[in-house]
Scaffold this motif. Structure first.
Motif, PDB file in Angstrom:
ATOM      1  N   SER A  58       0.840  -1.209   0.000  1.00  0.00           N
ATOM      2  CA  SER A  58       0.000   0.000   0.000  1.00  0.00           C
ATOM      3  C   SER A  58       0.864   1.245   0.000  1.00  0.00           C
ATOM      4  N   CYS A  62       0.978   4.123  -2.812  1.00  0.00           N
ATOM      5  CA  CYS A  62       0.830   5.521  -2.386  1.00  0.00           C
ATOM      6  C   CYS A  62       1.988   6.371  -2.915  1.00  0.00           C
ATOM      7  N   GLU A  73      -8.120   3.345  -1.050  1.00  0.00           N
ATOM      8  CA  GLU A  73      -7.933   2.888  -2.441  1.00  0.00           C
ATOM      9  C   GLU A  73      -6.525   2.335  -2.676  1.00  0.00           C
ATOM     10  N   HIS A  74      -5.543   2.820  -1.919  1.00  0.00           N
ATOM     11  CA  HIS A  74      -4.184   2.278  -2.029  1.00  0.00           C
ATOM     12  C   HIS A  74      -4.135   0.847  -1.497  1.00  0.00           C
ATOM     13  N   LEU A  76      -6.704  -1.236  -1.427  1.00  0.00           N
ATOM     14  CA  LEU A  76      -7.421  -2.077  -2.395  1.00  0.00           C
ATOM     15  C   LEU A  76      -6.547  -2.383  -3.608  1.00  0.00           C
ATOM     16  N   LYS A  77      -5.806  -1.383  -4.072  1.00  0.00           N
ATOM     17  CA  LYS A  77      -4.888  -1.587  -5.194  1.00  0.00           C
ATOM     18  C   LYS A  77      -3.779  -2.566  -4.803  1.00  0.00           C
ATOM     19  N   TYR A  92     -13.862  -4.108   0.437  1.00  0.00           N
ATOM     20  CA  TYR A  92     -14.500  -2.807   0.239  1.00  0.00           C
ATOM     21  C   TYR A  92     -15.844  -2.753   0.967  1.00  0.00           C
ATOM     22  N   TYR A  95     -15.187  -2.250   4.562  1.00  0.00           N
ATOM     23  CA  TYR A  95     -14.772  -0.860   4.766  1.00  0.00           C
ATOM     24  C   TYR A  95     -15.994   0.068   4.789  1.00  0.00           C
TER      25      TYR A  95
END
Length: 166
Positions: A58, A62, A73-74, A76-77, A92, A95
């Motif tokens: 993450s 970032c 979102e970082h 999740l990526k 998600y 979250y």
């Protein structure tokens, strides 16, 4: 994992609460399944290692975006990059549920702290009522009927408290 693998932290500093983790492990398994202590410790170590892996990735995501704060979102990526894409939807959803519950809690807190405040007189009367209930429980052994002082008794209590010589 070497005790100092986690930047400047000892192995003990980078752990999860054992009681909480044990509870989670037990909740995930059928009631008739027992888990050996060393197996629980191994599962906890795996969780710590997984968190370190996701955190590290993450952070890289970032940094690639020239951001200084890791955002959801970082994370999740990072799950996608590390091959855990099948879990992204579930993560998600968890979250979003967390955000919703946090929002509900803060709204409840705001409601409790505003509008429902007592006047000073109401607070004093409530305090006297609670004192009287506590005295009645102490003196009467707590048997069912607690006598709550009436307004004239409350004035007597106020007088007694302001004149302790009585």
């Amino acid at each position: 994992m070497d005790p100092m693998d986690i930047v400047g932290k000892s192995k003990e500093d980078a752990s999860l609460p054992k009681a909480t983790m044990t509870k989670i492990i037990k909740e995930m398994l059928p009631a008739d399944v027992r888990v050996a202590r060393d197996a629980q410790d191994l599962l906890i170590e795996c969780c710590v290692e997984f968190i370190n892996l996701i955190s590290s990735e993450s952070n890289e995501v970032c940094n690639k975006e020239d951001k200084r704060t890791i955002a959801p979102e970082h994370v999740l990526k990072a799950l996608q990059v590390l091959g855990f894409g099948e879990y992204v939807e579930e993560v998600y959803a968890a979250y979003e549920q967390h955000r919703y519950e946090t929002m509900q809690d803060s709204q409840r807190s705001v409601k409790m702290n505003s509008g429902a405040e007592m006047t000073e007189e109401e607070a004093a009367a409530e305090q006297q009522r609670m004192f009287a209930e506590a005295r009645a429980r102490m003196n009467g052994g707590g048997g069912g009927g607690v006598s709550v002082p009436q307004p004239d008794q409350e004035q007597q209590l106020d007088t007694q408290q302001s004149n302790p010589q009585s």
